[in-house]
Design an enzyme around this catalytic site. Sequence first.
Site, PDB file in Angstrom:
ATOM      1  N   HIS A   5       0.843  -1.203   0.000  1.00 21.21           N
ATOM      2  CA  HIS A   5       0.000   0.000   0.000  1.00 21.21           C
ATOM      3  C   HIS A   5       0.874   1.247   0.000  1.00 21.21           C
ATOM      4  CE1 HIS A   5      -3.031   2.945   1.176  1.00 21.21           C
ATOM      5  NE2 HIS A   5      -2.309   3.250   2.233  1.00 21.21           N
ATOM      6  N   ASP A  28       7.582  22.972 -25.037  1.00 11.08           N
ATOM      7  CA  ASP A  28       7.506  21.591 -24.538  1.00 11.08           C
ATOM      8  C   ASP A  28       8.531  21.475 -23.419  1.00 11.08           C
ATOM      9  OD1 ASP A  28       7.436  18.684 -24.265  1.00 11.08           O
ATOM     10  OD2 ASP A  28       6.457  18.693 -26.218  1.00 11.08           O
ATOM     11  N   TRP A  43       7.374  -0.484   4.008  1.00 11.07           N
ATOM     12  CA  TRP A  43       7.957   0.250   2.875  1.00 11.07           C
ATOM     13  C   TRP A  43       9.309   0.821   3.249  1.00 11.07           C
ATOM     14  CZ3 TRP A  43       9.246   5.438   1.683  1.00 11.07           C
ATOM     15  CH2 TRP A  43       9.030   6.360   2.709  1.00 11.07           C
ATOM     16  N   SER A  96      13.539   6.775 -13.163  1.00 12.97           N
ATOM     17  CA  SER A  96      12.432   7.561 -13.709  1.00 12.97           C
ATOM     18  C   SER A  96      12.342   8.927 -13.033  1.00 12.97           C
ATOM     19  CB  SER A  96      11.130   6.778 -13.516  1.00 12.97           C
ATOM     20  OG  SER A  96      10.025   7.616 -13.670  1.00 12.97           O
ATOM     21  N   SER A  97      12.414   8.926 -11.707  1.00 20.27           N
ATOM     22  CA  SER A  97      12.290  10.196 -10.971  1.00 20.27           C
ATOM     23  C   SER A  97      13.446  11.134 -11.278  1.00 20.27           C
ATOM     24  CB  SER A  97      12.271   9.940  -9.461  1.00 20.27           C
ATOM     25  OG  SER A  97      11.078   9.328  -9.096  1.00 20.27           O
ATOM     26  N   HIS A 128      13.203  11.667   4.479  1.00 20.30           N
ATOM     27  CA  HIS A 128      12.578  12.920   4.875  1.00 20.30           C
ATOM     28  C   HIS A 128      12.447  13.897   3.720  1.00 20.30           C
ATOM     29  CE1 HIS A 128      10.338  15.103   7.680  1.00 20.30           C
ATOM     30  NE2 HIS A 128      10.870  16.179   7.165  1.00 20.30           N
ATOM     31  N   GLU A 178      12.060  13.007   0.822  1.00 21.81           N
ATOM     32  CA  GLU A 178      11.010  12.353   0.026  1.00 21.81           C
ATOM     33  C   GLU A 178       9.611  12.819   0.457  1.00 21.81           C
ATOM     34  OE1 GLU A 178      10.674  10.502  -2.534  1.00 21.81           O
ATOM     35  OE2 GLU A 178       8.637   9.748  -2.294  1.00 21.81           O
ATOM     36  N   TYR A 209       8.840  15.591   1.645  1.00 18.00           N
ATOM     37  CA  TYR A 209       8.628  16.965   1.160  1.00 18.00           C
ATOM     38  C   TYR A 209       8.505  17.001  -0.357  1.00 18.00           C
ATOM     39  CZ  TYR A 209       9.336  18.542   5.879  1.00 18.00           C
ATOM     40  OH  TYR A 209       9.203  18.741   7.220  1.00 18.00           O
ATOM     41  N   SER A 250      -1.086  27.472  -3.765  1.00 19.02           N
ATOM     42  CA  SER A 250      -0.731  28.880  -3.961  1.00 19.02           C
ATOM     43  C   SER A 250      -1.202  29.405  -5.313  1.00 19.02           C
ATOM     44  CB  SER A 250       0.784  29.070  -3.847  1.00 19.02           C
ATOM     45  OG  SER A 250       1.240  28.592  -2.606  1.00 19.02           O
ATOM     46  N   HIS A 255      14.618  12.444  13.176  1.00 16.41           N
ATOM     47  CA  HIS A 255      13.374  12.444  13.959  1.00 16.41           C
ATOM     48  C   HIS A 255      12.482  11.247  13.626  1.00 16.41           C
ATOM     49  CE1 HIS A 255      11.429  15.222  10.730  1.00 16.41           C
ATOM     50  NE2 HIS A 255      11.026  14.007  10.524  1.00 16.41           N
ATOM     51  N   HIS A 256      12.841  10.479  12.590  1.00 16.70           N
ATOM     52  CA  HIS A 256      12.112   9.227  12.342  1.00 16.70           C
ATOM     53  C   HIS A 256      12.661   8.104  13.209  1.00 16.70           C
ATOM     54  CE1 HIS A 256      10.033  10.749   8.709  1.00 16.70           C
ATOM     55  NE2 HIS A 256      11.095  11.515   8.609  1.00 16.70           N
ATOM     56  N   THR A 293       6.780  26.634   7.545  1.00 19.29           N
ATOM     57  CA  THR A 293       5.470  26.063   7.242  1.00 19.29           C
ATOM     58  C   THR A 293       4.366  26.981   7.753  1.00 19.29           C
ATOM     59  OG1 THR A 293       6.517  23.919   7.580  1.00 19.29           O
ATOM     60  CG2 THR A 293       4.144  23.929   7.306  1.00 19.29           C
ATOM     61  N   LYS A 350       3.823  29.824   5.452  1.00 21.40           N
ATOM     62  CA  LYS A 350       2.999  29.478   4.288  1.00 21.40           C
ATOM     63  C   LYS A 350       1.516  29.524   4.636  1.00 21.40           C
ATOM     64  CE  LYS A 350       4.439  27.175   0.942  1.00 21.40           C
ATOM     65  NZ  LYS A 350       5.172  28.209   0.222  1.00 21.40           N
ATOM     66  N   ARG A 377       1.203   0.614  15.184  1.00 19.48           N
ATOM     67  CA  ARG A 377       0.870   0.503  13.774  1.00 19.48           C
ATOM     68  C   ARG A 377       1.332  -0.855  13.242  1.00 19.48           C
ATOM     69  NH1 ARG A 377       5.467   4.181  10.750  1.00 19.48           N
ATOM     70  NH2 ARG A 377       4.394   3.438   8.903  1.00 19.48           N
TER      71      ARG A 377
END
Lengths: 318, 543
Positions: free
Chosen positions: B84, B113, B149, B176-177, B260, B262, B264, B275, B309-310, B335, B338, B457
């Site tokens: 998932h 293009d 994951w 790809s990315s 991390h 990722e 963002y 925006s 922090h993870h 943040t 924003k 979890r």
Amino acid sequence: MKGAGLMRSRLGGFNWVLGAALAALTGAAQALSQPWQLNMTEGVTETSRTVYGIHMLAFYVCCVIGFLVFGAMIVAMFKFRKSRGAVAATWSHNTIAEIIWTVVPIAILIALAWPATTVMIGMAHTEESQMTVKVTGYQWKWGYDYINLGDKPYHVHFISRLDPQSDKTRQLKSGLDPFAVKQGNDQTYLLDVDHPLVLPTDTKIRFVVTGDDVIHAWWVPELGWKQDAIPGIINDAWTNIHDPGIYRGQCAELCGQDHGFMPIVVKAVPMAEFQKWLDEQEAAYAKANAPLAAPAPAIPTPAAPPVATGASAVPTAL
Amino acid sequence: MAIHAAAHYADHAQDDHHNHKPHGFFNRWVFSTNHKDIGTLYLIFAFIMACVGAAFSGVIRTELMKPGLQFVQPYFFNQMTTMHALVMIFGAIMPAFVGLANWMIPLQIGAPDMALPRMNNWSFWILPFAFTILLSTLFMPGGAPAGGWTMYPPLAIQGGNSVAFLVFSVHLMGISSIMGAINIIATILNMRAPGMDLLKMPIFVWSWLITAFLLIAVMPVLAGAVTMLLTDKYFGTSFFNAAGGGDPVMFQHIFWFFGHPEVYIMILPAFGIVSEIIPTFSRKPLFGYQAMVFAIASIAFLSFIVWGHHMFTVGMPLGGELYFMYATMLIAVPTGVKVFNWVSTMWGGSMSFETPMLWAISFVILFTIGGFSGLMLALVPADFQYQDTYFVVAHFHYVLVTGALFAIIGAIYYWWPKWTGRMYNETWAKVHFWWSMVFVNVLFFPQHFLGLAGMPRRIPDYNVAFADWNLVSTIGAYGMFLTPIMMFLILRRSLKSGAPATMHVWEGTHGLEWTVPSPAPFHTFETPPVIHDEDLAHGDITH
């Protein structure tokens, strides 16, 4: 409790009504989570209470900020609607406001970081403990070693795994009712073990935590922290439990198929009682003269469901 | 200027009936080098993957509906949680943002293009293969990856040979990315129309420019991490094997150094979208344009220095934990800027609440709630309790579903009339919004309570005390499963019988993409547009 029971029976279905009614009548022990519980436990140690305090402080700060920000949005959405004839302003800067909402959050963050730092320094201070317990995570059970109490070394070791009744009930399509798994008045489905970790109250206990195969995490919410149990690494943490009681937790790091089925039960008893229990275990160890041998009475017990809380759930009765 | 552009395209259409579209389905879609077609492919792919990922979550929420194991074995449950996440992150959210970037960046900067059209084709067409490989593991002996994951060793490499397929598909996604990101940077830095200065670009373009740098920086790190997993499993290395002198925690450091930034990568383009939408429907310029750009850049910078922090419970030294706590808390400042700027954009505006605006406003509110739980998670002592519980699950679904996904849906409703030339049924689109708004909160808000009450979890079964909120959460999930069907039907009906869209589509639009006809012709801006600052949303940064 009664309210919770009512709400559940209104939701109806399944076999819940009976369990809910029983829970409503008897109430559950402080250490178990409650149905419809909304918040974190305050726990039973000084540390866990300060952790709870930081959690609530952060929550209230968020509430206040949320009230202001969402309030401003809601006012704006009503006041500045095109359908009410609002005409758009053209400004897009306000230096003073921008300085304020950069500086004020920094001040709030400092106010949050300060108490958090203090608590962290305290939690990291594992020295000067009165006893040491080694916790080892296995797929999918916990091993406990009593290393020392005061100056005296001990050799007590045992494995703690999911209680047989939960284990039978949790099999796929077992047809057994999880609400029927009980210890006394507590609904202990998946939160009970054969041999709980017995600990003394009002004692600074140091834990050394490691893993044997993959990474696990040892977590009893009432103690206020969790610690990863990592193969090849020894982490430490400490607690000092105020109130005697039974405190339940679970593995908190994905460790394979039975990650959800390796609970933790801490049984906290007064020091005199603990000392007596520990000496009995040590004597049984000396008798068996093998560091890993479990005391004789423990061998037949796993098949039989525990009768009373704790009584048969420790290698020998207290 | 707008009128001239429209006239130009009208003339062009008259003497160029075939509109340069390649003939034949295969030629048009498989060999496509057109940024609009490739954007469409990305978006269709993302939609399909979102449905696949939702099906996996359907298994998860159905098993968690009540205590006891009713439907699946725990090991299959773990495969579902793992797949998932992988499918939603790499297959749905990221490709959807790349699809929007493909469609909108050339239109917004006045480029004909993308800078590297063939590489663009390649970076898309890698994805279906990567996900075929990943999803095929479900049908292999031993099943799909089941170690989460995050792929933490030693657990992740205990799996069967799905590990090798997972690693290879992650490599493909990374290629790809990275190619997509190179393309976006090359396009933005080289192909802006004359006069489209960097600080006149739409915020969506800015957000993608910064995101693309994040991608280039961290995807190779992920590739390195999973390659070490591969060699640990198959070639006897001991990068993460303590018995061989390695360190399992090192993987977590490397993974989250990717991980991390990722997260963002999955939210900065959403900031850009919101925006764009809020000023349009507030009919007022974006508040603090430069501050918004600076805030995105600050968040991107901070994302590289907060990965620990993870991992607050892995046993870092006190100094390390304090550092990561302070650095993480700092993210709240940009943040917050924003969020305050979005609210200030609304304040004093002349608002109307068409569907895209509803998604944007709900984004601001619900993403902020996700930000609040993020701030709480940053506090190490509290995190010792939250870590690996449903509180974390609630947190990241608020930022990824009501954050990233809601922004994507808002963007599709916002730009759809420009893409297709047709409006959608506003009433049904609002039903879609309100339905999602209600059920997404029924789904995820109770998970805060479950986590605080002590539910870890990634467990397939739980104590009976958690039964009630789990049932509520599952009801919310079932409500959410209807939303992709709703959206599909709304958009299909729009394609078939929607009212024609005007060039500007919405009353308050500014910017180059609204100066081409609706639908946007197959080729746009073949000659660079003449930029008139007053036509741009941010043409005059001094106001």
